[in-house]
Design a protein around this motif. Structure first.
Motif, PDB file in Angstrom:
ATOM      1  N   THR A  11       0.832  -1.200   0.000  1.00 57.44           N
ATOM      2  CA  THR A  11       0.000   0.000   0.000  1.00 57.44           C
ATOM      3  C   THR A  11       0.871   1.255   0.000  1.00 57.44           C
ATOM      4  N   THR A  12       1.983   1.216   0.727  1.00 53.83           N
ATOM      5  CA  THR A  12       2.917   2.342   0.758  1.00 53.83           C
ATOM      6  C   THR A  12       3.454   2.632  -0.643  1.00 53.83           C
ATOM      7  N   ALA A  13       3.872   1.571  -1.343  1.00 54.51           N
ATOM      8  CA  ALA A  13       4.383   1.743  -2.705  1.00 54.51           C
ATOM      9  C   ALA A  13       3.278   2.242  -3.641  1.00 54.51           C
TER      10      ALA A  13
ATOM     11  N   VAL B 181       8.016   8.354   6.484  1.00 64.02           N
ATOM     12  CA  VAL B 181       7.778   6.975   6.045  1.00 64.02           C
ATOM     13  C   VAL B 181       9.078   6.183   6.100  1.00 64.02           C
ATOM     14  N   LEU B 182      10.181   6.807   5.686  1.00 66.09           N
ATOM     15  CA  LEU B 182      11.480   6.142   5.730  1.00 66.09           C
ATOM     16  C   LEU B 182      11.855   5.769   7.166  1.00 66.09           C
ATOM     17  N   LYS B 183      11.575   6.655   8.104  1.00 67.76           N
ATOM     18  CA  LYS B 183      11.865   6.358   9.507  1.00 67.76           C
ATOM     19  C   LYS B 183      11.027   5.173   9.993  1.00 67.76           C
ATOM     20  N   CYS B 184       9.774   5.118   9.587  1.00 68.96           N
ATOM     21  CA  CYS B 184       8.915   3.982   9.946  1.00 68.96           C
ATOM     22  C   CYS B 184       9.431   2.685   9.321  1.00 68.96           C
ATOM     23  N   LEU B 185       9.852   2.766   8.065  1.00 70.20           N
ATOM     24  CA  LEU B 185      10.394   1.579   7.396  1.00 70.20           C
ATOM     25  C   LEU B 185      11.693   1.130   8.048  1.00 70.20           C
ATOM     26  N   ALA B 186      12.522   2.088   8.427  1.00 70.95           N
ATOM     27  CA  ALA B 186      13.787   1.741   9.082  1.00 70.95           C
ATOM     28  C   ALA B 186      13.556   1.057  10.426  1.00 70.95           C
TER      29      ALA B 186
ATOM     30  N   THR C 240      12.567  -3.825  -0.772  1.00 72.77           N
ATOM     31  CA  THR C 240      11.811  -3.809  -2.029  1.00 72.77           C
ATOM     32  C   THR C 240      10.906  -2.585  -2.073  1.00 72.77           C
ATOM     33  N   THR C 241      10.245  -2.302  -0.971  1.00 73.67           N
ATOM     34  CA  THR C 241       9.395  -1.119  -0.888  1.00 73.67           C
ATOM     35  C   THR C 241      10.220   0.156  -1.060  1.00 73.67           C
ATOM     36  N   LEU C 242      11.390   0.211  -0.412  1.00 83.14           N
ATOM     37  CA  LEU C 242      12.256   1.382  -0.568  1.00 83.14           C
ATOM     38  C   LEU C 242      12.678   1.576  -2.024  1.00 83.14           C
ATOM     39  N   CYS C 243      12.979   0.483  -2.698  1.00 82.81           N
ATOM     40  CA  CYS C 243      13.364   0.587  -4.116  1.00 82.81           C
ATOM     41  C   CYS C 243      12.205   1.118  -4.962  1.00 82.81           C
ATOM     42  N   TYR C 244      10.996   0.682  -4.666  1.00 78.34           N
ATOM     43  CA  TYR C 244       9.832   1.229  -5.379  1.00 78.34           C
ATOM     44  C   TYR C 244       9.664   2.710  -5.079  1.00 78.34           C
ATOM     45  N   LEU C 245       9.862   3.101  -3.829  1.00 77.85           N
ATOM     46  CA  LEU C 245       9.760   4.517  -3.485  1.00 77.85           C
ATOM     47  C   LEU C 245      10.804   5.326  -4.246  1.00 77.85           C
ATOM     48  N   PHE C 246      12.022   4.797  -4.350  1.00 78.34           N
ATOM     49  CA  PHE C 246      13.065   5.489  -5.108  1.00 78.34           C
ATOM     50  C   PHE C 246      12.671   5.620  -6.574  1.00 78.34           C
TER      51      PHE C 246
END
Length: 184
Positions: free
Chosen positions: A36-38, A55-60, A76-82
């Motif tokens: 959902t984030t992506a 969001v990055l802080k929550c993911l971390a 994987t989610t971080l890569c989609y965000l990038f």
């Protein structure tokens, strides 16, 4: 919510809920929340970026080195965000690096390596004329602060230079130019 204008209207509440669910989600519920984030990043693009550091802080906070599946899902989610926030991240590279720095300085070497590999995508996508300056101002500026961060930065620079098939990436000469210039 059925439309982007409605999502934008309720953006603050949506991101509050998203971060709440990211930090409290059980392992089974986490993957759909990450998806959902992506999906929100795809729909909102530049409207998502102001919430990116939070969001990055929550993911971390989800990174548990003992859970490889969760590590894979988070990165994987971080890569989609990038991918979906590329323009905004490149326009604010120092801010993006500052938000991402804790991942590059993580206690576990494999988490630092994943973080470096994912962030290298951004540095490779910089316009040719700005690679050298951006690397010096954004990345090398933080070198020497912490041993773990130094290792993360060296991993990041390696992944920027590494190309497919055991070759160097086309951005490697620009990266080397930045590294040599920083020694002077």
């Amino acid at each position: 919510l059925l439309s982007v204008p409605l999502i934008l209207h309720r953006r603050a509440a949506i991101f509050d809920l998203l971060c709440s669910h990211l930090t409290k989600a059980s392992t089974m519920a986490l993957k759909p929340v990450l998806e959902t984030t992506a999906a929100l990043a795809v729909d909102l693009r530049q409207e998502f970026y102001p919430e990116f550091p939070r969001v990055l802080k929550c993911l971390a906070s989800l990174l548990r080195p003992e859970d490889p599946e969760m590590l894979e899902d988070v990165f994987t989610t971080l890569c989609y965000l990038f991918k979906y926030l590329l323009r905004q991240l490149l326009a604010d590279l120092p801010g993006a690096f500052a938000s991402y720095r804790p991942l590059l300085a993580h206690d576990k070497p494999h988490v630092r390596d994943f973080a470096a590999e994912s962030f290298s995508y951004l540095l490779r996508r910089l316009p040719s004329g700005s690679v050298s300056g951006a690397v010096r101002r954004t990345v090398l500026h933080h070198a020497g602060v912490d041993a773990a961060l130094d290792e993360g930065i060296s991993c990041l620079l390696f992944h920027v230079a590494k190309g497919p098939g055991h070759r160097l990436h086309s951005r490697t000469p620009l990266l080397l130019e930045a590294l040599v210039a920083s020694l002077a």
